[in-house]
Design a protein around this motif. Structure first.
Motif, PDB file in Angstrom:
ATOM      1  N   GLY A   1      -2.648  -4.435  -7.495  1.00 17.26           N
ATOM      2  CA  GLY A   1      -3.506  -4.295  -8.668  1.00 17.26           C
ATOM      3  C   GLY A   1      -4.035  -2.892  -8.859  1.00 17.26           C
ATOM      4  O   GLY A   1      -4.778  -2.614  -9.800  1.00 17.26           O
ATOM      5  N   ARG A   2      -3.670  -1.974  -7.990  1.00 15.79           N
ATOM      6  CA  ARG A   2      -4.139  -0.594  -8.072  1.00 15.79           C
ATOM      7  C   ARG A   2      -3.098   0.283  -8.763  1.00 15.79           C
ATOM      8  O   ARG A   2      -1.917   0.183  -8.466  1.00 15.79           O
TER       9      ARG A   2
ATOM     10  N   SER B   1      -1.912   4.789  -4.808  1.00 14.80           N
ATOM     11  CA  SER B   1      -3.362   4.959  -4.928  1.00 14.80           C
ATOM     12  C   SER B   1      -4.054   4.944  -3.562  1.00 14.80           C
ATOM     13  O   SER B   1      -5.190   5.364  -3.437  1.00 14.80           O
ATOM     14  N   ARG B   2      -3.334   4.469  -2.548  1.00 19.51           N
ATOM     15  CA  ARG B   2      -3.868   4.437  -1.185  1.00 19.51           C
ATOM     16  C   ARG B   2      -2.695   4.596  -0.225  1.00 19.51           C
ATOM     17  O   ARG B   2      -1.537   4.531  -0.625  1.00 19.51           O
ATOM     18  N   GLU B   3      -2.985   4.774   1.025  1.00 21.14           N
ATOM     19  CA  GLU B   3      -1.929   4.949   2.016  1.00 21.14           C
ATOM     20  C   GLU B   3      -1.161   3.645   2.228  1.00 21.14           C
ATOM     21  O   GLU B   3      -1.744   2.582   2.414  1.00 21.14           O
ATOM     22  N   ILE B   4       0.175   3.767   2.149  1.00 18.78           N
ATOM     23  CA  ILE B   4       1.069   2.635   2.387  1.00 18.78           C
ATOM     24  C   ILE B   4       2.180   3.130   3.302  1.00 18.78           C
ATOM     25  O   ILE B   4       2.774   4.179   3.033  1.00 18.78           O
ATOM     26  N   ASN B   5       2.462   2.407   4.361  1.00 22.69           N
ATOM     27  CA  ASN B   5       3.493   2.802   5.330  1.00 22.69           C
ATOM     28  C   ASN B   5       3.289   4.213   5.863  1.00 22.69           C
ATOM     29  O   ASN B   5       4.237   4.984   6.008  1.00 22.69           O
ATOM     30  N   GLY B   6       2.051   4.575   6.108  1.00 22.34           N
ATOM     31  CA  GLY B   6       1.754   5.845   6.757  1.00 22.34           C
ATOM     32  C   GLY B   6       1.529   7.037   5.852  1.00 22.34           C
ATOM     33  O   GLY B   6       1.157   8.103   6.317  1.00 22.34           O
ATOM     34  N   ASP B   7       1.773   6.879   4.544  1.00 22.62           N
ATOM     35  CA  ASP B   7       1.503   7.987   3.616  1.00 22.62           C
ATOM     36  C   ASP B   7       1.286   7.432   2.206  1.00 22.62           C
ATOM     37  O   ASP B   7       1.201   6.225   2.017  1.00 22.62           O
ATOM     38  N   ARG B   8       1.186   8.321   1.231  1.00 24.14           N
ATOM     39  CA  ARG B   8       0.939   7.883  -0.143  1.00 24.14           C
ATOM     40  C   ARG B   8       2.120   8.156  -1.066  1.00 24.14           C
ATOM     41  O   ARG B   8       1.963   8.148  -2.276  1.00 24.14           O
TER      42      ARG B   8
ATOM     43  N   SER C   1       6.745  10.538 -16.895  1.00 20.84           N
ATOM     44  CA  SER C   1       5.515  10.347 -16.132  1.00 20.84           C
ATOM     45  C   SER C   1       4.933   9.004 -16.523  1.00 20.84           C
ATOM     46  O   SER C   1       5.301   8.426 -17.541  1.00 20.84           O
ATOM     47  N   GLY C   2       4.041   8.503 -15.695  1.00 22.09           N
ATOM     48  CA  GLY C   2       3.434   7.231 -16.036  1.00 22.09           C
ATOM     49  C   GLY C   2       2.624   6.644 -14.912  1.00 22.09           C
ATOM     50  O   GLY C   2       2.298   7.317 -13.928  1.00 22.09           O
ATOM     51  N   THR C   3       2.338   5.361 -15.083  1.00 26.70           N
ATOM     52  CA  THR C   3       1.518   4.614 -14.141  1.00 26.70           C
ATOM     53  C   THR C   3       2.227   3.321 -13.788  1.00 26.70           C
ATOM     54  O   THR C   3       2.804   2.658 -14.650  1.00 26.70           O
ATOM     55  N   TYR C   4       2.179   2.984 -12.517  1.00 23.71           N
ATOM     56  CA  TYR C   4       2.738   1.726 -12.017  1.00 23.71           C
ATOM     57  C   TYR C   4       1.610   0.939 -11.380  1.00 23.71           C
ATOM     58  O   TYR C   4       0.830   1.487 -10.598  1.00 23.71           O
ATOM     59  N   ILE C   5       1.514  -0.331 -11.739  1.00 24.66           N
ATOM     60  CA  ILE C   5       0.538  -1.210 -11.094  1.00 24.66           C
ATOM     61  C   ILE C   5       1.323  -2.307 -10.406  1.00 24.66           C
ATOM     62  O   ILE C   5       1.982  -3.117 -11.055  1.00 24.66           O
ATOM     63  N   GLY C   6       1.279  -2.284  -9.090  1.00 26.88           N
ATOM     64  CA  GLY C   6       2.024  -3.241  -8.289  1.00 26.88           C
ATOM     65  C   GLY C   6       1.179  -4.428  -7.887  1.00 26.88           C
ATOM     66  O   GLY C   6       0.101  -4.659  -8.445  1.00 26.88           O
ATOM     67  N   PRO C   7       1.646  -5.179  -6.913  1.00 23.04           N
ATOM     68  CA  PRO C   7       0.949  -6.395  -6.483  1.00 23.04           C
ATOM     69  C   PRO C   7      -0.493  -6.178  -6.038  1.00 23.04           C
ATOM     70  O   PRO C   7      -1.305  -7.086  -6.116  1.00 23.04           O
TER      71      PRO C   7
ATOM     72  N   ARG D   1       2.350 -12.429  -8.499  1.00 25.39           N
ATOM     73  CA  ARG D   1       1.690 -11.140  -8.653  1.00 25.39           C
ATOM     74  C   ARG D   1       2.134 -10.498  -9.962  1.00 25.39           C
ATOM     75  O   ARG D   1       3.323 -10.441 -10.257  1.00 25.39           O
ATOM     76  N   ALA D   2       1.166 -10.005 -10.708  1.00 30.10           N
ATOM     77  CA  ALA D   2       1.460  -9.259 -11.931  1.00 30.10           C
ATOM     78  C   ALA D   2       1.910  -7.854 -11.543  1.00 30.10           C
ATOM     79  O   ALA D   2       1.408  -7.272 -10.582  1.00 30.10           O
TER      80      ALA D   2
END
Length: 165
Positions: free
Chosen positions: A99-100, A120-127, A91-97, A77-78
């Motif tokens: 891709g979001r 960018s979406r709900e993970i483990n019950g929240d964002r 501040s910044g942006t992180y793109i994890g496995p 995974r990139a």
């Protein structure tokens, strides 16, 4: 009135090195990094052992980190992050496995940048989660993410990757 003006000039003069300090810190974590760690894709699931390689490219008060992690022998995974210091804040942006892109915001304390993550979406019950980039000596770097377990409310380490030059 002259004392207030002089105090303002002194404060302004001493506030300028903050950017220089951040540029120096970001420069110190530039270069090629590789190492191993664990990733938990969902709280409650078993950790996956990963091997990772990253390249960090500092540009003044900004840093771009790109690389990939491999787990389970065949899954790659990139992963990337682009961060920027503005005074004492990052501040910044992180793109994890997935891709979001997710948002990062935080501050540095000592050799660690502490980020609040807004997925960018709900993970483990929240964002939301926490992420740290910690410089360890001249040749070590640790990337760590923690998230709250929605069942217990306790913080759980969801990734812990230790890198070296």
């Amino acid at each position: 009135m002259k004392i207030a003006l002089m105090a303002a000039v002194i404060i302004a003069a001493f506030s300028q090195p903050v950017l220089a300090d951040e540029s120096g810190f970001l420069k110190s974590i530039g270069g090629a990094w590789s190492g191993k760690g664990i990733v938990i894709t969902k709280i409650g699931s078993s950790p996956v052992n990963v091997t990772c390689a990253f390249t960090s490219r500092p540009r003044g008060a900004a840093l771009s980190m790109t690389g990939q992690c491999r787990g389970l022998l065949v899954v790659r995974r990139a992963v990337s992050a682009d961060i920027k210091a503005n005074g004492a804040t990052y501040s910044g942006t992180y793109i994890g496995p997935s891709g979001r892109p997710s948002r990062l915001s935080g501050t540095r304390r000592g050799d660690t940048i502490n980020f609040a993550v807004r997925w960018s979406r709900e993970i483990n019950g929240d964002r939301s989660a926490q992420m740290t980039i910690e410089k360890i000596g001249a040749k070590g770097l640790r990337l760590r993410t923690t998230d709250k377990d929605p069942k217990t409310g306790r913080n759980v380490v969801t990734s812990d990757i230790r890198l070296s030059r």
